[in-house]
Design a protein around this motif. Structure first.
Motif, PDB file in Angstrom:
ATOM      1  N   ALA A  32       0.809  -1.061  -0.046  1.00 59.99           N
ATOM      2  CA  ALA A  32       0.079   0.035   0.140  1.00 59.99           C
ATOM      3  C   ALA A  32       0.864   1.098   0.033  1.00 59.99           C
ATOM      4  O   ALA A  32       2.046   1.288   0.293  1.00 59.99           O
ATOM      5  CB  ALA A  32      -0.939  -0.062   1.242  1.00 59.99           C
ATOM      6  N   GLU A  33       0.356   2.457  -0.464  1.00 54.51           N
ATOM      7  CA  GLU A  33       0.975   3.806  -0.275  1.00 54.51           C
ATOM      8  C   GLU A  33       0.246   4.584   0.325  1.00 54.51           C
ATOM      9  O   GLU A  33      -0.899   4.818   0.387  1.00 54.51           O
ATOM     10  CB  GLU A  33       1.301   4.193  -1.713  1.00 54.51           C
ATOM     11  CG  GLU A  33       2.010   5.275  -1.862  1.00 54.51           C
ATOM     12  CD  GLU A  33       2.258   5.902  -3.294  1.00 54.51           C
ATOM     13  OE1 GLU A  33       2.905   6.747  -3.496  1.00 54.51           O
ATOM     14  OE2 GLU A  33       1.477   5.000  -4.157  1.00 54.51           O
ATOM     15  N   TYR A  34       0.765   5.375   1.239  1.00 51.49           N
ATOM     16  CA  TYR A  34       0.428   6.662   1.830  1.00 51.49           C
ATOM     17  C   TYR A  34       0.995   7.853   1.304  1.00 51.49           C
ATOM     18  O   TYR A  34       2.171   7.918   0.789  1.00 51.49           O
ATOM     19  CB  TYR A  34       0.894   6.852   3.512  1.00 51.49           C
ATOM     20  CG  TYR A  34       0.342   5.859   4.209  1.00 51.49           C
ATOM     21  CD1 TYR A  34      -0.907   5.882   4.967  1.00 51.49           C
ATOM     22  CD2 TYR A  34       0.794   4.415   4.462  1.00 51.49           C
ATOM     23  CE1 TYR A  34      -1.497   5.109   5.629  1.00 51.49           C
ATOM     24  CE2 TYR A  34       0.152   3.369   5.306  1.00 51.49           C
ATOM     25  CZ  TYR A  34      -0.773   3.663   5.664  1.00 51.49           C
ATOM     26  OH  TYR A  34      -1.233   2.887   6.834  1.00 51.49           O
ATOM     27  N   ASP A  35       0.129   8.959   1.303  1.00 49.63           N
ATOM     28  CA  ASP A  35       0.342  10.236   0.310  1.00 49.63           C
ATOM     29  C   ASP A  35       0.275  11.389   1.679  1.00 49.63           C
ATOM     30  O   ASP A  35      -0.985  11.457   1.925  1.00 49.63           O
ATOM     31  CB  ASP A  35      -0.326  10.666  -0.693  1.00 49.63           C
ATOM     32  CG  ASP A  35       0.201  12.047  -1.280  1.00 49.63           C
ATOM     33  OD1 ASP A  35       0.774  12.771  -0.596  1.00 49.63           O
ATOM     34  OD2 ASP A  35      -0.128  12.122  -2.518  1.00 49.63           O
ATOM     35  N   TYR A 107      -4.405   6.921   1.772  1.00 57.16           N
ATOM     36  CA  TYR A 107      -3.999   5.763   1.642  1.00 57.16           C
ATOM     37  C   TYR A 107      -4.693   4.863   0.401  1.00 57.16           C
ATOM     38  O   TYR A 107      -5.837   4.979  -0.088  1.00 57.16           O
ATOM     39  CB  TYR A 107      -4.568   4.974   2.916  1.00 57.16           C
ATOM     40  CG  TYR A 107      -4.101   3.563   2.927  1.00 57.16           C
ATOM     41  CD1 TYR A 107      -2.875   3.035   3.447  1.00 57.16           C
ATOM     42  CD2 TYR A 107      -5.231   2.536   2.578  1.00 57.16           C
ATOM     43  CE1 TYR A 107      -2.803   1.728   3.751  1.00 57.16           C
ATOM     44  CE2 TYR A 107      -4.901   0.943   2.609  1.00 57.16           C
ATOM     45  CZ  TYR A 107      -3.860   0.655   3.028  1.00 57.16           C
ATOM     46  OH  TYR A 107      -3.739  -0.446   3.049  1.00 57.16           O
ATOM     47  N   LYS A 108      -3.934   3.958  -0.099  1.00 52.59           N
ATOM     48  CA  LYS A 108      -4.278   3.464  -1.275  1.00 52.59           C
ATOM     49  C   LYS A 108      -3.645   2.056  -1.313  1.00 52.59           C
ATOM     50  O   LYS A 108      -2.435   1.834  -1.354  1.00 52.59           O
ATOM     51  CB  LYS A 108      -3.836   3.991  -2.622  1.00 52.59           C
ATOM     52  CG  LYS A 108      -4.350   3.141  -3.895  1.00 52.59           C
ATOM     53  CD  LYS A 108      -4.226   4.102  -5.205  1.00 52.59           C
ATOM     54  CE  LYS A 108      -4.844   3.225  -6.268  1.00 52.59           C
ATOM     55  NZ  LYS A 108      -4.765   3.976  -7.603  1.00 52.59           N
ATOM     56  N   ASN A 109      -4.320   0.918  -1.228  1.00 51.00           N
ATOM     57  CA  ASN A 109      -3.900  -0.389  -1.384  1.00 51.00           C
ATOM     58  C   ASN A 109      -3.515  -0.754  -2.716  1.00 51.00           C
ATOM     59  O   ASN A 109      -4.618  -0.663  -3.724  1.00 51.00           O
ATOM     60  CB  ASN A 109      -5.043  -1.563  -0.770  1.00 51.00           C
ATOM     61  CG  ASN A 109      -4.160  -2.891  -0.815  1.00 51.00           C
ATOM     62  OD1 ASN A 109      -3.819  -3.526  -1.704  1.00 51.00           O
ATOM     63  ND2 ASN A 109      -4.499  -3.395   0.543  1.00 51.00           N
ATOM     64  N   LEU A 110      -2.190  -0.754  -3.232  1.00 57.47           N
ATOM     65  CA  LEU A 110      -1.812  -0.921  -4.519  1.00 57.47           C
ATOM     66  C   LEU A 110      -2.170  -2.400  -5.170  1.00 57.47           C
ATOM     67  O   LEU A 110      -2.152  -2.778  -6.220  1.00 57.47           O
ATOM     68  CB  LEU A 110      -0.341  -0.850  -4.664  1.00 57.47           C
ATOM     69  CG  LEU A 110       0.019   0.775  -4.392  1.00 57.47           C
ATOM     70  CD1 LEU A 110       1.551   0.836  -4.252  1.00 57.47           C
ATOM     71  CD2 LEU A 110      -0.507   1.985  -5.328  1.00 57.47           C
ATOM     72  N   THR A 111      -1.988  -3.340  -4.286  1.00 59.85           N
ATOM     73  CA  THR A 111      -2.374  -4.793  -4.395  1.00 59.85           C
ATOM     74  C   THR A 111      -3.545  -5.027  -4.915  1.00 59.85           C
ATOM     75  O   THR A 111      -3.630  -5.527  -6.141  1.00 59.85           O
ATOM     76  CB  THR A 111      -1.996  -5.653  -3.237  1.00 59.85           C
ATOM     77  OG1 THR A 111      -0.664  -5.531  -2.685  1.00 59.85           O
ATOM     78  CG2 THR A 111      -2.228  -7.253  -3.606  1.00 59.85           C
ATOM     79  N   TRP A 116      -8.053   5.804  -3.449  1.00 57.41           N
ATOM     80  CA  TRP A 116      -7.622   6.574  -2.289  1.00 57.41           C
ATOM     81  C   TRP A 116      -8.530   6.748  -1.281  1.00 57.41           C
ATOM     82  O   TRP A 116      -9.697   7.195  -1.438  1.00 57.41           O
ATOM     83  CB  TRP A 116      -6.961   7.931  -2.840  1.00 57.41           C
ATOM     84  CG  TRP A 116      -5.753   7.656  -3.708  1.00 57.41           C
ATOM     85  CD1 TRP A 116      -5.683   7.777  -5.109  1.00 57.41           C
ATOM     86  CD2 TRP A 116      -4.303   7.470  -3.281  1.00 57.41           C
ATOM     87  NE1 TRP A 116      -4.282   7.567  -5.418  1.00 57.41           N
ATOM     88  CE2 TRP A 116      -3.509   7.477  -4.367  1.00 57.41           C
ATOM     89  CE3 TRP A 116      -3.883   7.469  -1.797  1.00 57.41           C
ATOM     90  CZ2 TRP A 116      -2.225   7.382  -4.118  1.00 57.41           C
ATOM     91  CZ3 TRP A 116      -2.628   7.383  -1.611  1.00 57.41           C
ATOM     92  CH2 TRP A 116      -1.656   7.260  -2.895  1.00 57.41           C
ATOM     93  N   GLU A 117      -8.098   6.596   0.017  1.00 57.66           N
ATOM     94  CA  GLU A 117      -9.029   6.845   1.293  1.00 57.66           C
ATOM     95  C   GLU A 117      -8.274   8.036   2.192  1.00 57.66           C
ATOM     96  O   GLU A 117      -7.059   7.648   2.356  1.00 57.66           O
ATOM     97  CB  GLU A 117      -9.143   5.599   1.958  1.00 57.66           C
ATOM     98  CG  GLU A 117      -9.776   4.485   1.304  1.00 57.66           C
ATOM     99  CD  GLU A 117      -9.861   3.215   2.047  1.00 57.66           C
ATOM    100  OE1 GLU A 117     -10.651   3.343   2.933  1.00 57.66           O
ATOM    101  OE2 GLU A 117      -9.226   2.346   1.670  1.00 57.66           O
ATOM    102  N   ASN A 118      -9.027   9.076   2.422  1.00 57.14           N
ATOM    103  CA  ASN A 118      -8.445   9.817   3.364  1.00 57.14           C
ATOM    104  C   ASN A 118      -8.374   9.452   4.859  1.00 57.14           C
ATOM    105  O   ASN A 118      -9.280   8.774   5.211  1.00 57.14           O
ATOM    106  CB  ASN A 118      -9.175  11.312   3.203  1.00 57.14           C
ATOM    107  CG  ASN A 118      -9.159  11.864   2.026  1.00 57.14           C
ATOM    108  OD1 ASN A 118      -8.059  11.943   1.199  1.00 57.14           O
ATOM    109  ND2 ASN A 118     -10.303  12.381   1.415  1.00 57.14           N
ATOM    110  N   LEU A 119      -7.520   9.942   5.570  1.00 56.62           N
ATOM    111  CA  LEU A 119      -7.059   9.508   6.983  1.00 56.62           C
ATOM    112  C   LEU A 119      -6.357  10.583   7.650  1.00 56.62           C
ATOM    113  O   LEU A 119      -5.734  11.379   6.784  1.00 56.62           O
ATOM    114  CB  LEU A 119      -6.479   8.131   7.040  1.00 56.62           C
ATOM    115  CG  LEU A 119      -5.047   8.221   6.724  1.00 56.62           C
ATOM    116  CD1 LEU A 119      -4.314   7.096   7.615  1.00 56.62           C
ATOM    117  CD2 LEU A 119      -4.513   8.110   5.599  1.00 56.62           C
TER     118      LEU A 119
END
Length: 161
Positions: A32-35, A107-111, A116-119
């Motif tokens: 997953a990736e966080y921005d 956050y986005k699960n790349l798998t 994208w979900e805000n947190l």
């Protein structure tokens, strides 16, 4: 070139890679990736051990160095988490943690190619520098993780799938 070790960048590992950490062999099952909205980006590896334990390894590159957190999900009541965010302190495992950092991001699960979900992420530390991370997903859903910052050299025997 017999005996040459392949060097892997910790922020570029792939699903299926394995490595040794904390006396266990872990396999990357998801990525997953966080921005962090201007505060950088980080990669999160969802890990499974040979004993079917789940853990998380978050890797961020800061000025050429890795900042790495190893954690496991724990369960705390939502009212405790909301109170911790409001008071900026919480007692977990008979240890007091204080809020030191907080970020807004996505956050986005790349798998599984999720959206994208805000947190909001809140990082609490104790005197031993253990970290308790509370993620507020804004829809009344919270997640909490207990772990520690680790050194790059703690991750050994990285092997591709």
């Amino acid at each position: 070139m017999f005996g040459k070790k392949e060097i892997f960048k910790l922020d570029k590992l792939k699903e299926g890679f394995t490595f040794k950490l904390k006396k266990a062999i872990w396999r990357i099952s998801e990525i997953a990736e966080y921005d962090w909205n201007g505060d950088g980006r980080s990669i999160e590896y969802i890990l499974k051990s040979e004993k079917s334990e789940e853990a998380f390894l978050e890797v961020e590159v800061l000025k050429g160095d890795y900042e790495i957190y190893f954690s496991k999900a724990i369960s705390l009541d939502d009212y405790i988490l909301r109170d911790a965010i409001n008071t900026e302190e919480v007692i977990v495992f008979n240890d007091q943690f204080f809020l030191e950092e907080h970020y807004k991001g996505a956050y986005k699960n790349l798998t599984n190619r999720g959206s994208w979900e805000n947190l909001k992420s809140y990082m609490f530390y104790n005197k031993s520098d253990d970290v308790l991370t509370i993620e507020d997903w804004g829809d009344g859903k919270y997640e909490v993780f207990y772990g520690e910052e680790i050194k790059t050299k703690s991750i050994k025997k990285i092997t591709p799938n």
